[in-house]
Design an enzyme around this catalytic site. Sequence first.
Site, PDB file in Angstrom:
ATOM      1  N   ASP A  35       0.802  -1.228   0.000  1.00 27.91           N
ATOM      2  CA  ASP A  35       0.000   0.000   0.000  1.00 27.91           C
ATOM      3  C   ASP A  35       0.831   1.272   0.000  1.00 27.91           C
ATOM      4  O   ASP A  35       0.630   2.170   0.836  1.00 27.91           O
ATOM      5  CB  ASP A  35      -0.922   0.007   1.224  1.00 27.91           C
ATOM      6  N   GLU A 204     -11.758   0.645  -3.359  1.00 26.44           N
ATOM      7  CA  GLU A 204     -11.115   1.190  -2.148  1.00 26.44           C
ATOM      8  C   GLU A 204      -9.879   1.971  -2.557  1.00 26.44           C
ATOM      9  O   GLU A 204      -9.631   2.219  -3.735  1.00 26.44           O
ATOM     10  CB  GLU A 204     -10.738   0.040  -1.201  1.00 26.44           C
TER      11      GLU A 204
END
Length: 533
Positions: A35, A204
């Site tokens: 991420d 997301e």
Amino acid sequence: MKNLTFLLILILIGTATFAQPQTYKNPILSGYHPDPSICRVGDDYYLVNSSFEWYPGLPVYHCKDLVNWELIGYGMHRPTQVELPVGLKDSRGVYAPTIRYHAGVFYIINTCVQCNGNFYITATNPAGPWSDPVWLGSRGIDPDLFWDDDGTCYYTGHANITGVNDWPQKNGVWMQVLDLEQEKLVGPRKQLTHGHAKNARWTEGPHLYKIDGKYMLMVAEGGTGFHHATTVHHADSIWGPYIPNHSNPVLTHRHLGENYPIHSVGHTDLVQTQNGDWWAVMLGKRKVDGSTLLARESFLTPVEFQEQEGILTPVFNPGVGKLLLEQKRPNLPWMTFEKPAAKNEFEKDELELYWNFLRTPYEKWYSLEDGKLNIELRPEVADSLVNPSLIAQRIEDHVWTASAKLSFKTKKENEQAGLIIYRNSQNHFQLLKEKDEVVLIKTKKGVKTEVARVACKEEEIILAIKAEKTKVEFSFGKSENELKNIGGEEELTLISDEVAGGFNGPYVGMYATSNGKESKAVAEFEWFEYVGL
């Protein structure tokens, strides 16, 4: 003479330039670095990763060339700053962050799952210290911050706030104004998208940008596995409507098949260099011999905005359309820095930045004294959801060795100390010194097995691990020249995504336990060495 001197200077400059690498290798951060989010301040770049149950959390990296990243600190660096609860489950805790810079202040916005939810922290120096969190009480995960030209700060986050669930795993991105003076979200909320298609799932990881006067919302879709993808959506107004780009997904590797060496690509963030070039960082995974051993890593690729149907569309790695393991590096000054030595001899007053703890150590159970790391034996064990006496670093290579010199004496059967390869509470190897023996233990999907046990009465021993892709061997001895194997060859696939699953990644390090009983024993480590080959 002057002409000769000038010629020599030109030759030296040319030689130095030629000596610099002309390409870079992916991943730019190998091993457990999921991420990634990135921002630029002047000529400096900063990147942050998620860290889940590990502490310190939210590692912050710095570089000047987008390639050579130096760990400079952590967003979460005080035990009481963002309190990870006792009993925190595997792959819970600190999820995907966003790092941004505005008006002299750095911001990291994040989600603590099974904690208090979404929060942001601030710093004037990205190396820290970072502030205590401002908790926002908002829904979902993966929040992002964006400042418009008028200084208004907008929060985008993951959730389906409409209440309509007309296809499976329907999520999305919603937006609200964040008032930084009041430190809270204010005004109306609006759902911006549910993804690029009617059946889009797990939308997301939003990031919002303004490029040439237009707004672009970039999101992750498909989950963080094989079907992972990046899509973009465009609007003339900050509040939308956001229209999916016809080129979506603008980045994915799912169409390349199961055998392509880089897979699960997505969760992307963009940065523009001081030269005007665009680059992107994203997570991806690598397979070796059919197994994903190093979990999610950080990758880099060039981006070019091209007008398609009147819309500026990000084209990832133009002419190639996928991530490569090696390609031409960014047009930026090459950065070098002094990397920590492979052998840590514990000569400093503090642990090196790369050492991590499993969950938050709310009490200090280790010390650095006289060039040694002393670790107290405690009742906590590695296969429970606790903070055990475990200090480890990321495994960053497919071929590697790890070793340590241990001094440990005990008369009790329950006391053990040594090395550990750890993926999660259900999957790990332990090479441990006991009273008069060395034992190799593996735990696979929660099933604990004693692989081998060998007599060893020495108090000072060397413990060693040698990993060759999906295979691993363990050994011990009086010295580094007298090592003998224990347990033969084992499958390192035990820590792979395919076996262990989860969002976290593999570590190797030092571990000591008294297995449920109170103890006054201490394991003394003279050095620890990790070498990627």
